[in-house]
Design a protein around this motif. Structure first.
Motif, PDB file in Angstrom:
ATOM      1  N   GLN A   3       1.210  -1.450   0.418  1.00 17.43           N
ATOM      2  CA  GLN A   3      -0.150   0.063   0.150  1.00 17.43           C
ATOM      3  C   GLN A   3       0.887   1.452  -0.496  1.00 17.43           C
ATOM      4  O   GLN A   3       1.970   1.127   0.673  1.00 17.43           O
ATOM      5  CB  GLN A   3      -0.818   0.681   1.320  1.00 17.43           C
ATOM      6  CG  GLN A   3      -1.890  -0.950   1.200  1.00 17.43           C
ATOM      7  CD  GLN A   3      -3.475  -0.904   0.268  1.00 17.43           C
ATOM      8  OE1 GLN A   3      -3.388  -0.072   1.016  1.00 17.43           O
ATOM      9  NE2 GLN A   3      -3.618  -1.851  -0.902  1.00 17.43           N
ATOM     10  N   ILE A   4       0.110   2.014  -0.885  1.00 17.05           N
ATOM     11  CA  ILE A   4       1.168   3.587  -0.296  1.00 17.05           C
ATOM     12  C   ILE A   4       0.063   4.733  -0.580  1.00 17.05           C
ATOM     13  O   ILE A   4      -1.025   5.129  -0.891  1.00 17.05           O
ATOM     14  CB  ILE A   4       2.188   3.900  -2.277  1.00 17.05           C
ATOM     15  CG1 ILE A   4       2.947   2.539  -2.656  1.00 17.05           C
ATOM     16  CG2 ILE A   4       2.161   5.159  -2.379  1.00 17.05           C
ATOM     17  CD1 ILE A   4       3.806   2.764  -4.040  1.00 17.05           C
ATOM     18  N   THR A   5       0.571   5.609   0.467  1.00 14.89           N
ATOM     19  CA  THR A   5      -0.015   6.832   0.976  1.00 14.89           C
ATOM     20  C   THR A   5       0.268   7.992   0.186  1.00 14.89           C
ATOM     21  O   THR A   5       1.590   7.775   0.097  1.00 14.89           O
ATOM     22  CB  THR A   5      -0.322   6.701   2.099  1.00 14.89           C
ATOM     23  OG1 THR A   5      -0.432   5.704   2.955  1.00 14.89           O
ATOM     24  CG2 THR A   5      -0.250   8.266   2.816  1.00 14.89           C
ATOM     25  N   LEU A   6      -0.404   8.545  -0.213  1.00 16.30           N
ATOM     26  CA  LEU A   6      -0.375   9.528  -1.193  1.00 16.30           C
ATOM     27  C   LEU A   6      -1.065  10.706  -0.506  1.00 16.30           C
ATOM     28  O   LEU A   6      -2.222  10.594   0.184  1.00 16.30           O
ATOM     29  CB  LEU A   6      -0.857   9.622  -2.610  1.00 16.30           C
ATOM     30  CG  LEU A   6      -0.783   8.155  -3.546  1.00 16.30           C
ATOM     31  CD1 LEU A   6      -1.720   8.543  -4.584  1.00 16.30           C
ATOM     32  CD2 LEU A   6       0.397   8.288  -3.992  1.00 16.30           C
ATOM     33  N   ALA A   7      -0.309  11.677  -0.799  1.00 11.46           N
ATOM     34  CA  ALA A   7      -0.182  13.424  -0.258  1.00 11.46           C
ATOM     35  C   ALA A   7      -0.717  14.652  -1.269  1.00 11.46           C
ATOM     36  O   ALA A   7      -0.302  15.074  -2.394  1.00 11.46           O
ATOM     37  CB  ALA A   7       0.464  14.044   0.915  1.00 11.46           C
ATOM     38  N   ALA A   8      -2.026  15.049  -1.393  1.00 14.96           N
ATOM     39  CA  ALA A   8      -2.265  16.837  -1.683  1.00 14.96           C
ATOM     40  C   ALA A   8      -2.787  17.499  -1.006  1.00 14.96           C
ATOM     41  O   ALA A   8      -3.282  17.052   0.024  1.00 14.96           O
ATOM     42  CB  ALA A   8      -3.289  16.516  -3.348  1.00 14.96           C
ATOM     43  N   VAL A   9      -1.669  19.075  -1.395  1.00 16.72           N
ATOM     44  CA  VAL A   9      -1.968  20.199  -0.725  1.00 16.72           C
ATOM     45  C   VAL A   9      -2.992  20.533  -0.589  1.00 16.72           C
ATOM     46  O   VAL A   9      -3.467  20.998  -2.183  1.00 16.72           O
ATOM     47  CB  VAL A   9      -0.817  20.338  -0.503  1.00 16.72           C
ATOM     48  CG1 VAL A   9      -0.900  21.917   0.194  1.00 16.72           C
ATOM     49  CG2 VAL A   9       0.783  20.511   0.305  1.00 16.72           C
ATOM     50  N   GLY A  36       3.080   8.811   6.733  1.00 18.51           N
ATOM     51  CA  GLY A  36       3.398   7.679   6.282  1.00 18.51           C
ATOM     52  C   GLY A  36       3.172   8.097   4.841  1.00 18.51           C
ATOM     53  O   GLY A  36       2.900   6.698   3.709  1.00 18.51           O
ATOM     54  N   ALA A  37       3.456   8.994   3.722  1.00 16.59           N
ATOM     55  CA  ALA A  37       3.491   9.982   3.144  1.00 16.59           C
ATOM     56  C   ALA A  37       4.047   9.635   2.027  1.00 16.59           C
ATOM     57  O   ALA A  37       5.036   9.519   2.781  1.00 16.59           O
ATOM     58  CB  ALA A  37       2.188  11.025   2.033  1.00 16.59           C
ATOM     59  N   ARG A  38       4.051   8.569   0.743  1.00 17.47           N
ATOM     60  CA  ARG A  38       5.560   8.456  -0.348  1.00 17.47           C
ATOM     61  C   ARG A  38       6.062   9.584  -1.169  1.00 17.47           C
ATOM     62  O   ARG A  38       6.705   9.603  -1.353  1.00 17.47           O
ATOM     63  CB  ARG A  38       4.902   7.246  -0.309  1.00 17.47           C
ATOM     64  CG  ARG A  38       5.425   6.061   0.398  1.00 17.47           C
ATOM     65  CD  ARG A  38       6.379   5.816   0.526  1.00 17.47           C
ATOM     66  NE  ARG A  38       7.868   4.859   0.012  1.00 17.47           N
ATOM     67  CZ  ARG A  38       7.758   3.732  -0.960  1.00 17.47           C
ATOM     68  NH1 ARG A  38       6.706   3.046  -1.155  1.00 17.47           N
ATOM     69  NH2 ARG A  38       8.216   3.395  -1.851  1.00 17.47           N
ATOM     70  N   VAL A  39       5.053  11.153  -1.254  1.00 18.51           N
ATOM     71  CA  VAL A  39       4.398  11.495  -2.569  1.00 18.51           C
ATOM     72  C   VAL A  39       3.443  12.901  -1.484  1.00 18.51           C
ATOM     73  O   VAL A  39       2.707  12.597  -1.380  1.00 18.51           O
ATOM     74  CB  VAL A  39       4.647  11.141  -3.662  1.00 18.51           C
ATOM     75  CG1 VAL A  39       3.151  10.804  -3.683  1.00 18.51           C
ATOM     76  CG2 VAL A  39       4.054  12.546  -4.986  1.00 18.51           C
ATOM     77  N   ILE A  40       4.503  13.647  -2.208  1.00 19.09           N
ATOM     78  CA  ILE A  40       3.316  15.450  -1.488  1.00 19.09           C
ATOM     79  C   ILE A  40       3.277  16.238  -2.609  1.00 19.09           C
ATOM     80  O   ILE A  40       3.976  16.148  -3.490  1.00 19.09           O
ATOM     81  CB  ILE A  40       4.092  15.940  -0.372  1.00 19.09           C
ATOM     82  CG1 ILE A  40       3.241  16.663  -0.256  1.00 19.09           C
ATOM     83  CG2 ILE A  40       5.051  16.454  -0.356  1.00 19.09           C
ATOM     84  CD1 ILE A  40       2.802  17.428   1.359  1.00 19.09           C
ATOM     85  N   ALA A  41       2.095  16.448  -3.188  1.00 24.23           N
ATOM     86  CA  ALA A  41       2.575  17.893  -4.409  1.00 24.23           C
ATOM     87  C   ALA A  41       1.517  18.825  -3.631  1.00 24.23           C
ATOM     88  O   ALA A  41       0.885  18.482  -3.256  1.00 24.23           O
ATOM     89  CB  ALA A  41       0.721  16.984  -5.437  1.00 24.23           C
ATOM     90  N   PHE A  42       2.213  19.866  -4.161  1.00 18.98           N
ATOM     91  CA  PHE A  42       1.316  21.560  -3.766  1.00 18.98           C
ATOM     92  C   PHE A  42       0.872  22.048  -5.030  1.00 18.98           C
ATOM     93  O   PHE A  42       0.849  21.570  -6.703  1.00 18.98           O
ATOM     94  CB  PHE A  42       2.725  21.738  -3.528  1.00 18.98           C
ATOM     95  CG  PHE A  42       3.922  21.083  -2.360  1.00 18.98           C
ATOM     96  CD1 PHE A  42       3.027  22.412  -0.944  1.00 18.98           C
ATOM     97  CD2 PHE A  42       4.772  21.047  -2.260  1.00 18.98           C
ATOM     98  CE1 PHE A  42       3.807  21.965  -0.230  1.00 18.98           C
ATOM     99  CE2 PHE A  42       5.114  20.324  -0.833  1.00 18.98           C
ATOM    100  CZ  PHE A  42       4.436  21.273   0.091  1.00 18.98           C
ATOM    101  N   PRO A  43       0.224  22.563  -4.876  1.00 16.98           N
ATOM    102  CA  PRO A  43      -0.466  23.468  -6.119  1.00 16.98           C
ATOM    103  C   PRO A  43       0.003  24.398  -6.822  1.00 16.98           C
ATOM    104  O   PRO A  43       1.704  24.184  -6.388  1.00 16.98           O
ATOM    105  CB  PRO A  43      -1.070  24.704  -5.022  1.00 16.98           C
ATOM    106  CG  PRO A  43      -1.029  24.220  -3.581  1.00 16.98           C
ATOM    107  CD  PRO A  43       0.203  23.216  -3.202  1.00 16.98           C
ATOM    108  N   GLU A  44      -0.253  24.927  -7.799  1.00 15.26           N
ATOM    109  CA  GLU A  44       0.062  25.635  -9.150  1.00 15.26           C
ATOM    110  C   GLU A  44       0.892  27.117  -8.216  1.00 15.26           C
ATOM    111  O   GLU A  44       0.062  27.601  -7.140  1.00 15.26           O
ATOM    112  CB  GLU A  44      -0.393  26.696 -10.274  1.00 15.26           C
ATOM    113  CG  GLU A  44      -0.186  27.370 -10.946  1.00 15.26           C
ATOM    114  CD  GLU A  44      -0.509  27.767 -12.158  1.00 15.26           C
ATOM    115  OE1 GLU A  44      -0.168  27.331 -13.322  1.00 15.26           O
ATOM    116  OE2 GLU A  44      -2.330  28.147 -12.109  1.00 15.26           O
TER     117      GLU A  44
END
Length: 296
Positions: A3-9, A36-44
């Motif tokens: 399982q992979i946890t993803l994060a979006a701001v 535990g997130a493996r990736v975090i994405a930030f806005p424009e």
């Protein structure tokens, strides 16, 4: 299956303050890593915030904001950039960063991918800034439309209206993109104008996910009431922007929302946990065609 946890701001920057927003960026990276997130994405243009002022007033109104924005935009290799790379390395988390990138006196609407060992593996610039964005930002060359490897799969990113462009989508999907980041600003500019609405923009991100069969993170900015006061909007234009504006989503490979959205005014991070097979579908499909959902 792993399982992979993803994060979006979905968060508010420290408006037009590079050091302050860098501090908040580092804190959000640490928070996502602790979750535990493996990736975090930030806005424009998360760094130093989306320059909404360019949609209002005349040149006399915009000029002081523009100078401040230039001075607070990030320079590649700067101390702020290195701090964010270090935060990615310390958290063992991949970061997809939205920023205003400064090169001399020119600005670009950029996206960086920073690997979980703290190396910036991709820098790209918005190919064609939209409408009044031309007043501040230069155009990218298109040579950086690439997908890069990461510890969780192949990552690609586009800014805002780029996610609606068929040829740009094809350029990334044809490189075996496995995780897409669709970075958006805050919504609430020009209320009622459908092309700039959260509904239309999130529909485009959902379509991207379904078209490519890729998990898609769609991070957004929150614009609080204090920010609207900071703008000191000209008389007669104050009803052209609303506070709030967060609409962050995470979409699965059928275009379905796979995380309960936050309320538009909430400052935080949206998470979703998925099977690794959804990100590494080419490998899993070759090994066992019944082990992965494939929408084609």
């Amino acid at each position: 299956m792993a399982q992979i946890t993803l994060a979006a701001v979905q968060s508010e920057p420290v408006w037009f303050d590079l050091d302050g927003t860098t501090d908040k960026t580092v804190a959000l990276i640490a928070e996502a890593a602790a979750h535990g997130a493996r990736v975090i994405a930030f806005p424009e243009t998360w760094l130093p915030g989306y320059p909404s002022f360019m949609w209002f007033g005349d040149e006399d109104y915009r000029a002081p904001f523009r100078q401040r924005y230039l001075e607070n935009s990030l320079v590649a290799g700067s101390a702020q950039h290195r701090r964010i790379e270090a935060a990615a390395r310390e958290g063992r988390i991949t970061v997809v960063l939205g920023l205003s990138e400064r090169v001399g006196d020119e600005l670009y609407m950029a996206q960086y991918v920073i690997s979980d060992d703290g190396i910036t593996t991709m820098k790209r610039r918005k190919l064609k800034p939209s409408a009044v964005e031309w007043d501040i930002f230069a155009s990218g060359s298109g040579a950086d439309l690439e997908v890069v490897d990461s510890s969780i799969g192949r990552i690609g990113a586009l800014n805002c209206s780029e996610n609606r462009r068929p040829l740009l989508r094809h350029a990334l999907l044809s490189q075996n993109e496995q995780l897409h980041v669709a970075s958006w600003p805050h919504f609430g500019l020009y209320p009622g104008f459908v092309p700039m609405s959260a509904e239309a923009s999130m529909a485009a991100s959902s379509q991207y996910a379904a078209e490519g069969g890729v998990v898609t993170l769609a991070p957004t900015i929150v614009a609080g009431a204090a920010y609207l006061e900071l703008l000191e909007l000209p008389e007669g234009e104050r009803d052209r922007i609303l506070s709030g504006g967060g609409s962050t989503r995470i979409f699965g490979p059928f275009g379905e929302s796979i995380a309960e959205p936050l309320a538009p005014e909430v400052d935080g991070i949206l998470y979703a946990t998925v099977d690794e097979s959804l990100l590494r579908r080419d490998q899993e499909y070759d090994a066992d065609p019944t082990s992965i959902v494939k929408p084609w």
